[in-house]
Design an enzyme around this catalytic site. Structure first.
Site, PDB file in Angstrom:
ATOM      1  N   ASN A   4       0.757   2.487  -8.897  1.00 33.36           N
ATOM      2  CA  ASN A   4       0.234   2.457  -7.532  1.00 33.36           C
ATOM      3  C   ASN A   4       0.247   3.893  -7.026  1.00 33.36           C
ATOM      4  OD1 ASN A   4      -0.239   2.160  -4.809  1.00 33.36           O
ATOM      5  ND2 ASN A   4       1.717   1.148  -4.369  1.00 33.36           N
ATOM      6  N   LYS A   6      -0.943   5.059  -4.285  1.00 31.86           N
ATOM      7  CA  LYS A   6      -0.845   5.234  -2.824  1.00 31.86           C
ATOM      8  C   LYS A   6      -1.878   6.275  -2.361  1.00 31.86           C
ATOM      9  CE  LYS A   6       3.871   3.700  -3.229  1.00 31.86           C
ATOM     10  NZ  LYS A   6       5.217   3.653  -2.724  1.00 31.86           N
ATOM     11  N   HIS A  90       1.335  -5.037  -0.180  1.00 24.76           N
ATOM     12  CA  HIS A  90       2.382  -4.042  -0.435  1.00 24.76           C
ATOM     13  C   HIS A  90       3.214  -3.842   0.834  1.00 24.76           C
ATOM     14  CE1 HIS A  90       4.293  -0.189  -1.190  1.00 24.76           C
ATOM     15  NE2 HIS A  90       4.134  -0.461  -2.477  1.00 24.76           N
ATOM     16  N   GLU A  92       4.242  -1.305   2.286  1.00 24.74           N
ATOM     17  CA  GLU A  92       3.737  -0.275   3.207  1.00 24.74           C
ATOM     18  C   GLU A  92       2.604  -0.834   4.073  1.00 24.74           C
ATOM     19  OE1 GLU A  92       3.153   2.723   0.210  1.00 24.74           O
ATOM     20  OE2 GLU A  92       5.327   2.860  -0.017  1.00 24.74           O
ATOM     21  N   GLU A 162       9.319  -6.151  -5.006  1.00 21.76           N
ATOM     22  CA  GLU A 162       9.660  -4.778  -4.648  1.00 21.76           C
ATOM     23  C   GLU A 162      10.614  -4.781  -3.461  1.00 21.76           C
ATOM     24  OE1 GLU A 162       6.374  -1.957  -6.190  1.00 21.76           O
ATOM     25  OE2 GLU A 162       5.806  -2.599  -4.180  1.00 21.76           O
ATOM     26  N   GLY A 168      10.417   4.393  -3.196  1.00 18.70           N
ATOM     27  CA  GLY A 168      10.321   5.811  -2.867  1.00 18.70           C
ATOM     28  C   GLY A 168      11.642   6.425  -2.423  1.00 18.70           C
ATOM     29  N   SER A 208      11.237   2.616  -7.260  1.00 21.68           N
ATOM     30  CA  SER A 208      11.883   3.731  -7.968  1.00 21.68           C
ATOM     31  C   SER A 208      12.049   3.492  -9.467  1.00 21.68           C
ATOM     32  CB  SER A 208      13.224   4.073  -7.321  1.00 21.68           C
ATOM     33  OG  SER A 208      13.032   4.481  -5.969  1.00 21.68           O
TER      34      SER A 208
HETATM   35  P1  PGA Z   1       8.060   3.968  -6.068  1.00 23.07           P
HETATM   36  O1  PGA Z   1       6.955   2.991  -5.407  1.00 23.07           O
HETATM   37  O2  PGA Z   1       7.991   3.732  -7.558  1.00 23.07           O
HETATM   38  O3  PGA Z   1       7.602   5.352  -5.679  1.00 23.07           O
HETATM   39  O4  PGA Z   1       9.372   3.590  -5.502  1.00 23.07           O
HETATM   40  C1  PGA Z   1       6.789   1.683  -5.864  1.00 23.07           C
HETATM   41  C2  PGA Z   1       5.737   0.980  -5.053  1.00 23.07           C
HETATM   42  O5  PGA Z   1       5.681   1.196  -3.835  1.00 23.07           O
HETATM   43  O6  PGA Z   1       4.933   0.206  -5.592  1.00 23.07           O
END
Ligand code: PGA
Length: 244
Positions: A4, A6, A90, A92, A162, A168, A208
């Site tokens: 992903n 982003k 997601h 976010e 997640e 992140g 992460s």
């Molecule tokens: P990250 O993001 O691996 O940077 O923690 C995962 C995600 O948001 O899908």
């Protein structure tokens, strides 16, 4: 194994990534490999993966096919550009853009109607985990976002667990914590869609995931893959994850 991206990378950076990444996963037949770039970089990504096993997905979609919806992108548009997958719900999107379980369901239905495979995200926030509510949050998200699908529709869906506090942040759920949540989600699937479907459903872990922790996560029986943010932006890093 899905990346992903982003809101990262230009078209030129997208192309450069695939030049390096494609040979590194050429023989990775154990996994489906998917990258989800920004909307504007989908054409560059689709062109760059021609003749490889890598598949491309969007990061979101709107549930109408077309219309006066400034700033939105539809399932048929994603399909027409060559995407095969789309991330839905997601955290976010839920946190910053007002996504709810009800809109997750609408987007998932729209993705399926367009012939896209949705990767539907669920996961608890830190305060929900700390107050012991992880399972009730996951159940609410599953019931609102996924349980309304028909068995045929649900068969096309991958779920990504997640935990929001692990995205992140460099904080990964321990493999055992992740495994517990995955087991719980698979039980929800079994109760609604049957044990055969539950065994076949792909449940990805995200939050992460890095080259050095992917192996212990993937060793858990209910973790079928990973949805990777930061560590998917660099070719060697994401190929090490794919080839764990
Ligand atoms: P990250 O993001 O691996 O940077 O923690 C995962 C995600 O948001 O899908």
């Amino acid at each position: 194994m899905a990346g992903n991206w982003k809101m990262y990378k230009t078209a030129a950076e997208t192309t450069a990534f695939f030049v390096k990444f494609a040979p590194l996963v050429e023989k990775s037949e154990h996994a489906d490999v998917v990258i989800c770039p920004t909307f504007v970089n989908l054409p560059a990504a689709v062109a760059a993966v021609q003749g490889t096993r890598i598949e491309i997905g969007g990061q979101n979609l709107y549930w109408k096919n077309e219309g006066a919806f400034t700033g939105e992108i539809s399932g048929p548009m994603l399909k027409a550009v060559g995407a095969q997958w789309v991330i839905v719900g997601h955290s976010e999107r839920r946190q910053y853009f007002g996504e709810t379980d009800a809109t997750v369901l609408q987007r998932t239905l729209a993705a399926l109607a367009a012939g896209l495979k949705p990767i539907v995200c669920v996961g608890e926030r830190l305060e929900e985990r700390e107050s012991g509510n992880t399972e009730s949050v996951l159940k609410t998200q599953f019931d609102g976002g996924l349980a309304g699908l028909s068995p045929e529709q649900f068969a096309q869906v991958a779920i990504a667990y997640e935990p929001v506090w692990a995205i992140g942040t460099g904080k990964t759920a321990t493999p055992e914590m992740a495994a517990g949540a995955h087991r719980f989600i698979r039980e929800l699937v079994a109760a609604k869609f049957g044990t055969e479907q539950a065994a076949k459903t792909r449940i990805l872990y995200g939050g992460s995931v890095k080259p050095d922790n992917v192996r212990s996560l993937m060793a858990q029986p209910d973790i079928d893959g990973a949805l990777v943010g930061g560590a998917s932006l660099e070719a060697v890093s994401f190929s090490s994850i794919v080839n764990f």
